[in-house]
Design a protein around this motif. Structure first.
Motif, short mmCIF file in Angstrom:
data_model
loop_
_atom_site.label_atom_id
_atom_site.label_comp_id
_atom_site.label_asym_id
_atom_site.label_seq_id
_atom_site.Cartn_x
_atom_site.Cartn_y
_atom_site.Cartn_z
N ALA A 80 -2.42 0.34 -4.37
CA ALA A 80 -2.25 -0.94 -3.70
C ALA A 80 -2.01 -2.00 -4.76
N ASP A 123 0.85 -1.20 0.00
CA ASP A 123 0.00 0.00 0.00
C ASP A 123 0.88 1.24 0.00
N ASP A 142 2.18 1.25 5.87
CA ASP A 142 2.26 1.73 4.50
C ASP A 142 3.63 2.32 4.22
#
Length: 452
Positions: A34, A10, A24
């Motif tokens: 993503a 992500d 992330d």
């Protein structure tokens, strides 16, 4: 059936902070993305970074493991190391703007697979023009490019064997860097080996304390009086110390042994960066040798009557070789400067990392020994309350408290004779509250393993 593990990567806008989204990767972007990537895709990114940013110290990747690849603990451990790799690349001063990184983080499956398949073609296409790219795999089914690649490889091997490499003003500095990295690698491997031994001994101590506590618990059960209770307390204390020692050994592994091994992998990345510079130097030397050979051949053809056509073709070939030599020279200079910047950054950052690692290890040892001392000290008052009568029999812990002077005063009116035995007053210690340790095991199957 080809079974594999995919990891979801992500990327969120830079407005999000690492505290808000700790899983992330944070890079300069304004959109969310993503993608699903396999371990082989991370290997592709690692190799492409070495090609696009030759001379950069690319962060290390977790090693391959042919056995137990689908074990939940291994999958979670690899996920953590892959995430650390991406975070390091995302903030790397040389690699953060690499095109392959943007492709890895944003491209859809079709685009990404096309980029992976085109890797060999791109490398071969550039190498046949200017000999600047080195290390590309030859493409099967593309005969001309494969032949050119083989000729280039043969020429570079010949130059390497002869040792006729181009000299630069920074050669002495790079020789010093080679010696420094080699010595550092040797010493760090020695330190890491000793750290591994300490962790192993810590686990052995934990197992020994467990066996020690079990033996005292069985011994306490064989005694029916207060001594048996006291011995049981020793066994319980040893059990708590066993848990504490096992937890301490795990912390030593995570906070001391693992950082040292990661440091060794980073040193290997420095060696790879130096190797990339050597490859560029070898390519440049090969180009210069080719230019000299073509100049000699052209001079002979111009002196031979009737060889005007061959002389013209050789002149064109010489011009292309000179252009390739200039490109190789610029590439060699750029890689050399990148290596110098990277080594300087490595010394600064890793010196601070090593200082913090050693300090964390010292604080960990201090905390561990304090807790060990506290648990042992809490056991002392419990053992000192055990008394022996004239027959060397243990008296229950309640009797010394019941024989206090204020409660004996009424009995003296009926029995004025002094008693044959008067228990000595014992020093009073704090009751003690030994700290309880609990080892919490985090089940990787219950945690999301795909998020990064």
């Amino acid at each position: 059936m080809n079974k594999y593990t995919s990891y979801r990567v992500d990327v969120r806008p830079q407005t999000a902070t690492p505290a808000d989204q700790p899983q992330d990767v944070m890079i300069n972007n304004s959109t969310f993305s993503a993608v699903l990537r396999r371990y082989s895709d991370f290997l592709w990114l690692f190799d492409r970074l070495h090609q696009e940013k030759a001379g950069a110290i690319v962060p290390p990747l977790p090693e391959k493991q042919p056995v137990g690849r689908f074990d939940p603990n291994f999958v979670e451990d690899r996920r953590m190391h892959l995430e650390r790799f991406l975070r390091r690349v995302a903030v790397h001063p040389e690699c953060a703007d690499a095109k392959c990184l943007d492709t890895f983080l944003r491209a859809d499956d079709i685009t990404f697979q096309a980029a992976k398949q085109a890797k060999g073609e791109v490398v071969l296409a550039s190498s046949t023009v200017n000999f600047a790219s080195h290390g590309g795999a030859p493409g099967l089914g593309m005969k001309p490019k494969a032949d050119n690649t083989f000729k280039r490889w043969f020429a570079e091997a010949k130059t390497s064997i002869s040792g006729d490499l181009v000299r630069s003003p920074d050669d002495d500095l790079f020789e010093e860097i080679h010696r420094y990295v080699h010595g550092l690698d040797t010493q760090m491997k020695n330190v890491s080996q000793q750290a591994t031994g300490l962790v192993r001994k810590g686990k052995e101590i934990a197992n020994g304390l467990f066996e020690f506590g079990l033996a005292f618990n069985l011994l306490g059960q064989s005694e029916a009086d207060a001594l048996g209770d006291a011995l049981g307390k020793v066994g319980e204390t040893a059990d708590r110390l066993s848990v504490l020692s096992a937890d301490h050994a795990d912390k030593e592994m995570n906070q001391f042994e693992d950082p040292l091994q990661d440091y060794i992998k980073t040193i290997h990345s420095v060696k790879l960066a130096l190797q990339r510079r050597h490859e560029k130097r070898l390519t440049y030397s090969t180009c210069l040798s080719a230019v000299e050979t073509k100049q000699t051949t052209l001079s002979k053809l111009r002196m031979t009557p009737g060889q005007e056509a061959k002389a013209y073709a050789m002149e064109m070939s010489l011009r292309r070789a000179q252009e390739a030599s200039q490109v190789a020279q610029d590439d060699f200079a750029a890689v050399s400067q990148r290596v110098l910047r990277e080594v300087d950054r490595f010394k600064r950052e890793k010196a601070e990392d090593m200082r913090r690692t050693v300090l964390d290890y010292i604080n960990l040892q201090v905390e561990y020994n304090k807790r060990m001392e506290g648990i042992w000290a809490a056991l002392i008052p419990q053992l000192e309350r055990v008394q022996l009568d004239n027959n060397s029999n243990a008296i229950p812990a309640q009797q010394p408290m019941a024989a206090a002077a204020p409660q004996q005063a009424p009995q003296q009116m009926y029995a004025p004779a002094p008693p044959a035995y008067s228990p000595q007053a014992q020093p009073q210690y704090p009751p003690g509250n030994p700290a309880m340790m609990s080892v919490q095991h985090r089940d990787p199957a219950a945690a999301p393993m795909q998020g990064m």
